[in-house]
Design a protein around this motif. Sequence first.
Motif, PDB file in Angstrom:
ATOM      1  N   HIS A   1     -17.493 -45.255 -20.934  1.00 14.27           N
ATOM      2  CA  HIS A   1     -18.251 -46.125 -21.792  1.00 14.27           C
ATOM      3  C   HIS A   1     -18.333 -45.096 -23.356  1.00 14.27           C
ATOM      4  N   ASP A   2     -18.548 -43.904 -23.582  1.00 13.21           N
ATOM      5  CA  ASP A   2     -19.197 -43.130 -24.475  1.00 13.21           C
ATOM      6  C   ASP A   2     -17.852 -42.809 -25.603  1.00 13.21           C
ATOM      7  N   LEU A   3     -16.372 -42.134 -24.562  1.00 14.33           N
ATOM      8  CA  LEU A   3     -15.529 -42.363 -25.713  1.00 14.33           C
ATOM      9  C   LEU A   3     -14.819 -43.216 -25.799  1.00 14.33           C
TER      10      LEU A   3
ATOM     11  N   VAL B   1     -16.652 -46.624 -27.102  1.00 14.04           N
ATOM     12  CA  VAL B   1     -18.384 -47.169 -28.605  1.00 14.04           C
ATOM     13  C   VAL B   1     -17.483 -46.191 -29.761  1.00 14.04           C
ATOM     14  N   GLN B   2     -17.736 -44.597 -29.241  1.00  9.29           N
ATOM     15  CA  GLN B   2     -17.427 -43.625 -30.509  1.00  9.29           C
ATOM     16  C   GLN B   2     -16.210 -43.797 -31.014  1.00  9.29           C
ATOM     17  N   THR B   3     -14.707 -43.807 -30.366  1.00  4.48           N
ATOM     18  CA  THR B   3     -13.869 -44.366 -30.909  1.00  4.48           C
ATOM     19  C   THR B   3     -13.628 -45.792 -31.222  1.00  4.48           C
TER      20      THR B   3
ATOM     21  N   ILE C   1     -16.332 -47.218 -33.393  1.00  9.34           N
ATOM     22  CA  ILE C   1     -17.352 -46.626 -34.455  1.00  9.34           C
ATOM     23  C   ILE C   1     -16.511 -46.059 -35.251  1.00  9.34           C
ATOM     24  N   GLY C   2     -15.421 -45.545 -35.200  1.00  6.45           N
ATOM     25  CA  GLY C   2     -14.595 -44.232 -36.128  1.00  6.45           C
ATOM     26  C   GLY C   2     -13.968 -45.469 -36.637  1.00  6.45           C
TER      27      GLY C   2
END
Length: 269
Positions: free
Chosen positions: A199-201, A203-205, A207-208
């Motif tokens: 999930h963290d990988l 979501v940040q991908t 956003i970026g």
Amino acid sequence: MTHTVAVIGAGKIGEVLLSGLVRAGWPVGRLIATARRPERGRELADRYGVRVLPNEAAAAEADVLAVAVKPQDAEALMTDLGPKVPAGKLVISLCAGLPTSFFARFLAAGTPVVRVMTNTPALVDEAMTAISAGPHATAEHLALAEEMFTPLGRTLRLPESQQDAVTALSGSGPAYFFYLVEAMTDAGILLGLPRQVAHDLIVQTAIGSAVMLRESGEHPVKLREAVTSPAGTTIAAIRELENHGVRAALLGALEAARNRAQEIAANEV
């Protein structure tokens, strides 16, 4: 002087607008909400400090009426409230699928109506809001609508004829991204990652990637090609997406959403 705004039918999307105006510093004394259920009204008053009034009282006092009820509830609301809306008010519709002509049926002749389609990222001040003028709405009315929705994110003026496409693309758009993140998270688990890590990988991908699209000004094809090396991992994945018709599925999905918006209008107008 800041106008007094009444959110008529402050459900989910109405609360999104209320909360955004409060965060933006709109005077709370110039914000009014109406709610079908008394407990919902008390909840809004406690949460935001706004006044909660009956529909007719809110319409009499406010300069701007932001109608935020569900489309299927709009006819009953406007049948009762429309004839009681004093002349000179600005009516802003947040009802998906309903054209400004729908509201004109119930309002005094010449009442300006502005049609707005925003989306749920307004909760984090990253909404995409499309604003369209009805026949009697002036540049000043559009500017007032922009003043209300700009604190929630980005605004865009466009012809009302394009609003059903906007509903399909950005109005429903967050759901498509959440669906994609859900699927990619499941894929990460399949590949051996813990759910939270996957999930963290993702979501940040996401956003970026979105920030790159917005700030670089580059076409998405160019940005994708920068990640796609010859005979590499990315092109192998893209081949599978193409084999499974993902692009065609997206085209069909958005067309279906647009068609549904048109059906809603046809059933209500």
